[in-house]
Design an enzyme around this catalytic site. Structure first.
Site, PDB file in Angstrom:
ATOM      1  N   GLY A 113      33.115  49.717  37.916  1.00 10.07           N
ATOM      2  CA  GLY A 113      34.303  49.040  37.403  1.00 10.07           C
ATOM      3  C   GLY A 113      34.015  48.302  36.101  1.00 10.07           C
ATOM      4  O   GLY A 113      32.931  47.720  35.932  1.00 10.07           O
ATOM      5  N   GLY A 152      30.435  47.122  49.804  1.00 12.99           N
ATOM      6  CA  GLY A 152      31.425  46.953  50.865  1.00 12.99           C
ATOM      7  C   GLY A 152      32.437  45.882  50.510  1.00 12.99           C
ATOM      8  O   GLY A 152      32.614  45.531  49.339  1.00 12.99           O
ATOM      9  N   HIS A 166      37.866  48.782  44.239  1.00 16.37           N
ATOM     10  CA  HIS A 166      37.024  49.887  44.715  1.00 16.37           C
ATOM     11  C   HIS A 166      37.869  51.144  44.952  1.00 16.37           C
ATOM     12  O   HIS A 166      37.423  52.255  44.690  1.00 16.37           O
ATOM     13  CB  HIS A 166      36.352  49.521  46.041  1.00 16.37           C
ATOM     14  CG  HIS A 166      35.399  48.378  45.954  1.00 16.37           C
ATOM     15  ND1 HIS A 166      35.675  47.133  46.479  1.00 16.37           N
ATOM     16  CD2 HIS A 166      34.159  48.289  45.411  1.00 16.37           C
ATOM     17  CE1 HIS A 166      34.652  46.333  46.269  1.00 16.37           C
ATOM     18  NE2 HIS A 166      33.722  46.995  45.620  1.00 16.37           N
ATOM     19  N   LYS A 226      35.289  45.590  35.438  1.00 14.23           N
ATOM     20  CA  LYS A 226      35.209  44.178  35.833  1.00 14.23           C
ATOM     21  C   LYS A 226      33.775  43.655  35.651  1.00 14.23           C
ATOM     22  O   LYS A 226      33.571  42.539  35.185  1.00 14.23           O
ATOM     23  CB  LYS A 226      35.666  44.060  37.292  1.00 14.23           C
ATOM     24  CG  LYS A 226      35.185  42.861  38.055  1.00 14.23           C
ATOM     25  CD  LYS A 226      36.000  41.634  37.739  1.00 14.23           C
ATOM     26  CE  LYS A 226      35.779  40.499  38.702  1.00 14.23           C
ATOM     27  NZ  LYS A 226      34.384  40.113  38.853  1.00 14.23           N
ATOM     28  N   SER A 284      35.463  41.051  45.570  1.00 16.28           N
ATOM     29  CA  SER A 284      35.267  40.779  47.002  1.00 16.28           C
ATOM     30  C   SER A 284      35.192  39.276  47.249  1.00 16.28           C
ATOM     31  O   SER A 284      35.606  38.776  48.289  1.00 16.28           O
ATOM     32  CB  SER A 284      33.979  41.437  47.485  1.00 16.28           C
ATOM     33  OG  SER A 284      34.000  42.806  47.158  1.00 16.28           O
TER      34      SER A 284
END
Ligand code: PAF
Length: 278
Positions: free
Chosen positions: A144, A28, A34, A146, A183
């Site tokens: 990802g 989330g 995302h 990342k 996030s």
């Protein structure tokens, strides 16, 4: 878009939906990184499923599980806008009922870098991802670049346990100044936010040196460290790695594909990022 909380119901629905089925596992607090995963999954598949589950087992005791950002209404709006078909949002007890005691441990790959800094982290990731794969049975799953090591660990998991799906790794999405979206960026103070792009600048320094013909991995590590150290707000450098892009073994000489990864601390926050040298 159907939002599903029960594992059994998710498994039943996933058996009936049109194939191929693409899954984007998330915790989330969705951002443009995302969104890139979700868009790619939408393009590639007839059914697109997203999971939102803040997985307690991948957080260490000193980590930010309770403070991890939760932006559920916004997440669902974004997923509706991107045409998600299914959103799986189990409660913690649904994924880890009382008595739960089976874990998935990926070997050597998961002990390096983040695995060394965050003992048990990849065990938690591999266990929850294996459960999600088992419930959803996706044809493809999206992660990802990342979290480059995570993507490699999940590829190994899929290979070793014959899970029979394709792991698709999507390029890192960056702010205009190079900061990789995450996030946890929500928690940077304005000063830390200004300092944070030093991570990408340091990675770019390695890339630039490699392009100019430098093959000494230690020289690249040293240069990356010196760029990071030039930013006074960087409190610690957890690691600077120049490693084989598949095995993450540290290199002496850069020949083929290498991954340059760094982890630093800015106040209480840890930033990680990486770049692939082709
Ligand atoms: O990358 C993440 O958000 C998480 O590690 C994942 C893959 C959803 C597992 O909890």
């Amino acid at each position: 878009m159907r939002v599903i909380a029960s594992s059994q119901e998710m498994a039943r629905i996933c058996r009936e939906v049109p194939r191929p089925l693409g899954l984007v596992p998330t915790m989330g607090a969705l951002h443009r990184g995302h969104q890139a995963l979700v868009q790619r999954a939408r393009q590639d598949n007839r059914t697109m499923a997203v999971s939102i589950f803040v997985n307690p087992s991948q957080f260490g005791p000193q980590e930010d599980l309770t403070q991890y950002p939760r932006t559920l209404d916004q997440d669902l709006d974004l997923l509706r806008g991107e045409g998600a078909d299914l959103v799986f949002m189990p409660a913690v007890e649904e994924m880890y009922p009382p008595g739960f005691d089976t874990w998935v441990d990926v070997g050597r790959l998961a002990t390096r870098l983040e695995g060394e800094q965050r003992p048990g982290h990849f065990r938690g990731v591999a266990t929850v991802v294996a459960k999600l794969f088992h419930l959803v049975r996706p044809d493809r799953a999206y992660f990802g670049q990342k979290d480059g090591q995570q993507a490699l660990v999940i590829r190994q998991l899929v290979r070793d346990l014959d899970l029979g799906l394709e792991v698709v790794v999507v390029p890192t999405v960056r702010e205009p100044d190079g900061l990789a979206l995450s996030s946890r960026n929500l928690y940077l103070t304005p000063q830390q936010r200004q300092a944070a792009p030093v991570v990408y600048r340091a990675l770019c320094r390695a890339q630039e040196l490699r392009r100019r013909g430098e093959v000494g991995a230690e020289q690249l590590r040293r240069e990356v460290r010196s760029v990071l150290a030039s930013e006074p707000l960087v409190e610690a450098i957890d690691y600077v790695s120049v490693a084989d892009a598949e095995t993450l073994e540290e290199l002496d000489t850069v020949g083929g594909r290498a991954m340059v990864s760094v982890a630093i601390r800015l106040g209480k926050l840890r930033l990680i990022d990486n770049i692939i040298l082709e």
